[in-house]
Each structure stands twice: as structure tokens, then as C-alpha cells.
Design a protein around this motif. Structure first.
Motif, PDB file in Angstrom:
ATOM      1  N   LEU A 145     -27.748 -20.204  -0.051  1.00  0.00           N
ATOM      2  CA  LEU A 145     -27.110 -19.170  -1.582  1.00  0.00           C
ATOM      3  C   LEU A 145     -25.424 -20.347  -1.845  1.00  0.00           C
ATOM      4  O   LEU A 145     -24.621 -20.661  -2.355  1.00  0.00           O
ATOM      5  N   HIS A 146     -24.647 -20.397  -0.359  1.00  0.00           N
ATOM      6  CA  HIS A 146     -23.552 -21.209  -0.354  1.00  0.00           C
ATOM      7  C   HIS A 146     -23.887 -22.020  -0.902  1.00  0.00           C
ATOM      8  O   HIS A 146     -22.602 -23.112  -1.171  1.00  0.00           O
ATOM      9  N   GLN A 147     -24.703 -23.037   0.004  1.00  0.00           N
ATOM     10  CA  GLN A 147     -24.721 -24.891  -0.981  1.00  0.00           C
ATOM     11  C   GLN A 147     -24.329 -24.272  -2.696  1.00  0.00           C
ATOM     12  O   GLN A 147     -24.133 -25.106  -3.477  1.00  0.00           O
ATOM     13  N   HIS A 148     -25.135 -23.244  -3.214  1.00  0.00           N
ATOM     14  CA  HIS A 148     -25.184 -23.653  -4.585  1.00  0.00           C
ATOM     15  C   HIS A 148     -23.959 -22.712  -5.146  1.00  0.00           C
ATOM     16  O   HIS A 148     -23.620 -23.407  -5.874  1.00  0.00           O
ATOM     17  N   LEU A 149     -23.557 -22.622  -4.235  1.00  0.00           N
ATOM     18  CA  LEU A 149     -22.433 -22.028  -5.142  1.00  0.00           C
ATOM     19  C   LEU A 149     -21.187 -22.392  -5.105  1.00  0.00           C
ATOM     20  O   LEU A 149     -20.030 -23.062  -5.696  1.00  0.00           O
ATOM     21  N   GLU A 150     -21.478 -23.490  -4.061  1.00  0.00           N
ATOM     22  CA  GLU A 150     -20.745 -24.910  -3.696  1.00  0.00           C
ATOM     23  C   GLU A 150     -20.142 -25.684  -4.709  1.00  0.00           C
ATOM     24  O   GLU A 150     -20.003 -26.430  -5.264  1.00  0.00           O
ATOM     25  N   THR A 151     -21.699 -25.895  -4.828  1.00  0.00           N
ATOM     26  CA  THR A 151     -22.269 -26.818  -6.506  1.00  0.00           C
ATOM     27  C   THR A 151     -21.733 -26.940  -7.424  1.00  0.00           C
ATOM     28  O   THR A 151     -21.303 -27.875  -8.497  1.00  0.00           O
ATOM     29  N   LEU A 152     -21.703 -25.239  -7.659  1.00  0.00           N
ATOM     30  CA  LEU A 152     -20.862 -25.263  -8.781  1.00  0.00           C
ATOM     31  C   LEU A 152     -19.375 -25.288  -9.236  1.00  0.00           C
ATOM     32  O   LEU A 152     -19.070 -24.903  -9.626  1.00  0.00           O
ATOM     33  N   GLY A 153     -18.773 -25.128  -7.845  1.00  0.00           N
ATOM     34  CA  GLY A 153     -17.703 -25.480  -8.158  1.00  0.00           C
ATOM     35  C   GLY A 153     -17.203 -24.039  -7.976  1.00  0.00           C
ATOM     36  O   GLY A 153     -15.868 -23.592  -7.657  1.00  0.00           O
ATOM     37  N   GLY A 154     -17.690 -23.041  -7.325  1.00  0.00           N
ATOM     38  CA  GLY A 154     -17.153 -21.602  -6.286  1.00  0.00           C
ATOM     39  C   GLY A 154     -16.991 -21.415  -4.817  1.00  0.00           C
ATOM     40  O   GLY A 154     -16.789 -20.567  -4.197  1.00  0.00           O
ATOM     41  N   GLY A 155     -16.979 -22.610  -4.346  1.00  0.00           N
ATOM     42  CA  GLY A 155     -16.703 -22.910  -2.758  1.00  0.00           C
ATOM     43  C   GLY A 155     -15.956 -22.179  -1.719  1.00  0.00           C
ATOM     44  O   GLY A 155     -16.077 -21.348  -0.927  1.00  0.00           O
ATOM     45  N   ASP A 156     -14.880 -22.364  -3.074  1.00  0.00           N
ATOM     46  CA  ASP A 156     -13.638 -20.976  -2.242  1.00  0.00           C
ATOM     47  C   ASP A 156     -13.342 -19.368  -2.981  1.00  0.00           C
ATOM     48  O   ASP A 156     -12.980 -18.581  -2.004  1.00  0.00           O
TER      49      ASP A 156
END
Length: 447
Positions: free
Chosen positions: A285-296
């Protein structure tokens, strides 16, 4: 057969009545249950003849079924560190009177700078310009001269210093937020209650100039004035909550004004910690959120900022708060706050006192078992557990950050506070185990 006789509990919504025209407000899931909810009778029985509180027994009862609305305010004063469980009735009364006097002095100081404080009225438009000159905004003129007098005008005792200007520049923003806060509740149909909320926030923003006022504080303060009749008691309860949030949600609140500045880097630590936790417990999930630009993890900003006030009904959010505070309860809380008020020097009593695990909340005990070094607040794990629960939906349906926000918005009114806390505790254990195994515990951002 057992299900037939199980007590479904009494709804608590009657204690926080909703205006009849507000038909889309979610009903509270919290139920008052005999034998589980901390009742007035059980609360009174937890005190000795002198007034010493058996906090361990009280925490256990809160864990089981929350607090009855009729005693919620006075119990919160202990959970937030306003009073020491090992104090007597007389000692607490002395502290209460001393604080009430102090609040009146603070309020009088503010009133001298802006006489509308304590008048039963408040402003929703700027009263001065950025250089300190009074504005001629017709809305302000009407609000401060409602009775035809000039009593609400900013003082004319010479030039104002920077602190006073900054304080006065926040007063209208407080007013704008006050009229939007819990507007579905009957309680806020009364002007006097709106004014009380504005007064407390205005005085606090002068009292704590480092923070001043930030959006979201009205959501945190609102329950205090509903639960504690005396304005000064409500102020100090709110002040203790803000101290509690000093390095956690208080930092998040500051992001409102600091997000675009260099100093916001340290302020974002709690969102970084949320990312760190998610990366450990749900790396996909963390990787997916980072891919969407939501890593912050800024999409979780609101949940942390106002402690889930928007995700739960009013009654359920209060239940969630007291569950969190009971789980995190530290018996040294009162002494720590009092010592910080005394130039930071620890009293001899606090130095000699050993912390009893029985008097600690369940979450605090878990941190003690793991060394207690820089523990993360349970609120971080609450958000992480929500993300974990929605993991499948986020992975399969979220194609952008707008989708992430939409999916998380759909949880509003559909969360169970007790289950959320249980999920957070379970995730906390999982995180500690995995982080310790992977050697990642040292990567957690400092508070």
C-alpha cells in the motif's frame, strides 16, 4: 440465546441534541451499557474518603465501555492531566480556584486590548490591518458597535507591538471558525455558547503566542465548553489538551501556517511517522501511495489535525478521544505539566516517584515494555489502521490522489471507535515486532 439477553445499551445522542433540520447527521454508535460504561456511581466509588482516585480501576472501566456523558467532563480533567489522581478533594479545589483566578486575569488582559472579549459578542471580519490600523469594514463596525457604543473598538493607547497586532489579526478568523463549528448541534444555537467558544480561543491564542490560533482548534475546544460548565475549567482542560498535542497534532496544526516555509520540515514529522508505520505494516500500500504522489501522506492531514472529529459523529468522536487518552494515560502527566510551569525543575516528589504500570494505560504499558523510547502517539496507528482496513480498495480503485481522498471520505460516520482503537493497538504490536526485527525502529522521526 445469549444474544436475546445481551444489553444493546442506551443511545447517547440525547446528550448532544442535533438540530431538527439537520437530517443527514450520522447517528452515534456509542451506547451507554450498564456494567461496562463508567457510570457516575462507579466514578464516585473510585475515590477514597480523602479524594484519592483509583486511576487503574477507572482506566479499566473506560477501556470496557467509555464514560457516561453526565460525568465526561470531570473524568476528562484527570485523563488530560489537569489533576493528579493522588491528590485530595481539598488540594484539587485549591488548584481549581487558583486556575480560575488566573484565567480571569488573562481574560481581563485581553479585554483591555479588545473590549469585545467577554461581552457576549465576537467578530468575523478583520478589526485591524496588518500595520495595526483599525479597519472600517461595515461588518466589523456593526459587530463591535451592536448597542451603539464604541466599547468594541481596538484600544487607542498608542502604537501596538507586533505580538498584539498578530493576536488581533487572528480574532476574526477565530470568529469565522466558531460559527462553522458543530453547527448541527442545538447547543450552538445560543449566542452565549458561540461567544464562550470565541472567548476561550481568543484568550488561548494570547496565552500561547508560540501557537496562537490555527484552524482546527475550534473543533478541539468545542467539546470542552459543552462538558464543563465553568468557562475557566473548560479553558484549562483545552490548554492541557494542547499541551498533550505539543509535539504531535499541535505540530500538525502549525502546518496550516508553516506548510510553505522552511520550518515546516520538522513539523511534518508525524506524517513521516505515519508513512514509516505504513511502510512496515503494509509495504504494498505504501508503494502504491508513493506511485500516486501521496508519499507525503498529506491526505491524512485532517484526521490528525482534529483527532478524527470529521470521521466520526460528535458523540463517537468524544468516545474515541477518551479511549485514546485512557490507553495512553501516564500517571506522571500532572506532575510533568506542573514541573514545566515551575521553570522546568522537577520536584523532589516527582524524582523519587516510581511509575506504576497498573496506573498506566494499556498503550503506555506496551511502550514501557519496549523501552519507552520516543513512542509514537496512538493517533498515528489509528490512521494507519484505517489505511490498512481500506488497503484492498485503495490498491484496486485509487488511480490518483483524488480517489484516495474520496475512499477515505467514505468512512465518515461508518467507523466504530472501540474497534478502531483495538485495530490501532493490534497494528502497534505488529509494527513494534516488525520494526524491531528489521532494525527500522531507529528510523522513526524524533518527536
Amino acid at each position: 440465546m445469549l444474544e436475546m439477553w445481551r444489553d444493546p445499551g442506551t443511545p447517547a445522542d440525547d446528550y448532544y441534541q442535533v438540530r431538527p433540520e439537520c437530517t443527514d447527521v450520522p447517528q452515534s454508535k456509542f451506547r451507554i451499557k450498564a456494567g461496562k460504561t463508567l457510570s457516575a456511581r462507579k466514578w464516585n466509588a473510585a475515590f477514597s474518603t480523602e479524594g484519592y482516585l483509583d486511576i487503574g480501576k477507572t482506566l479499566s472501566r473506560i477501556h470496557r465501555g467509555g464514560i457516561h456523558p453526565s460525568i465526561r467532563g470531570e473524568v476528562w480533567e484527570f485523563l488530560l492531566g489537569c489533576y493528579d489522581p493522588k491528590s485530595t478533594y481539598d488540594e484539587r479545589q485549591q488548584i481549581r480556584q487558583r486556575r480560575r483566578v488566573k484565567y480571569e486575569l488573562l481574560k481581563e488582559e485581553c479585554k483591555k486590548m479588545f473590549p469585545l472579549i467577554g461581552s457576549g459578542r465576537f467578530v468575523t471580519a478583520p478589526i485591524i490591518s496588518e500595520n495595526g490600523e483599525p479597519t472600517q469594514d461595515p461588518i466589523v463596525l456593526q459587530q463591535i458597535n451592536l448597542d451603539g457604543s464604541q466599547t468594541g473598538q481596538p484600544n487607542g493607547n498608542g502604537p501596538m507591538d507586533k505580538k498584539e497586532i498578530e493576536w488581533k489579526l487572528t480574532l476574526h478568523q477565530i470568529g469565522l471558525d466558531v460559527v462553522r463549528t458543530d453547527r448541527t448541534l442545538v447547543f450552538y444555537e445560543k449566542q452565549e455558547n458561540l461567544s464562550k467558544l470565541w472567548d476561550i480561543l481568543a484568550v488561548y491564542s494570547w496565552f500561547d503566542l508560540d501557537v496562537g490560533y490555527c484552524q482546527g482548534m475550534s473543533d478541539l475546544c468545542s467539546p470542552m465548553i459543552m462538558l464543563l460548565e465553568d468557562e475557566a475549567d473548560a479553558f484549562w482542560c483545552f490548554e492541557r489538551l494542547m499541551r498533550r498535542l505539543n509535539s504531535v497534532e499541535k505540530d500538525i496544526l502549525l502546518m496550516v501556517s508553516l506548510l510553505c516555509t522552511d520550518s515546516s520540515v520538522g513539523v511534518e514529522s508525524q506524517l513521516i511517522n505515519l508513512a514509516s508505520v505504513t511502510q512496515v505494516v503494509d509495504p504494498k500500500l505504501h508503494q502504491h501511495l508513493e506511485t500516486l504522489g501521496g508519499g507525503d501522506y498529506l491526505f491524512a492531514f485532517r484526521m490528525l489535525m482534529v483527532l478524527f472529529r470529521r470521521e466520526f459523529s460528535f458523540g463517537d468522536s468524544l468516545y474515541l478521544w477518551e479511549m485514546m487518552w485512557a490507553l495512553e494515560y501516564d500517571p506522571d502527566l500532572f506532575t510533568v505539566y506542573e514541573d514545566s510551569d515551575s521553570s522546568g525543575e522537577k520536584s523532589e516528589e516527582s524524582k523519587a516517584k516510581a511509575k506504576s504500570r497498573r496506573q498506566c494505560g494499556k498503550y503506555e504499558r506496551e511502550n514501557m515494555r519496549n523501552g519507552g523510547a520516543a513512542p509514537l502517539p496512538i493517533s498515528v496507528f489509528l490512521v494507519a489502521s484505517v489505511l490498512k482496513e481500506k488497503s484492498t480498495k485503495l490498491l484496486t480503485e485509487a488511480q490518483g490522489l483524488d480517489d484516495v481522498v474520496k475512499i477515505l471520505n467514505d468512512i465518515t460516520g461508518n467507523l466504530d471507535a472501540k474497534k478502531a482503537c483495538a485495530g490501532a493497538m493490534k497494528l502497534h504490536k505488529k509494527y513494534l515486532k516488525k520494526a524491531k526485527y528489521a532494525g527500522q525502529s531507529t528510523k522513526v522521526q524524533p518527536m
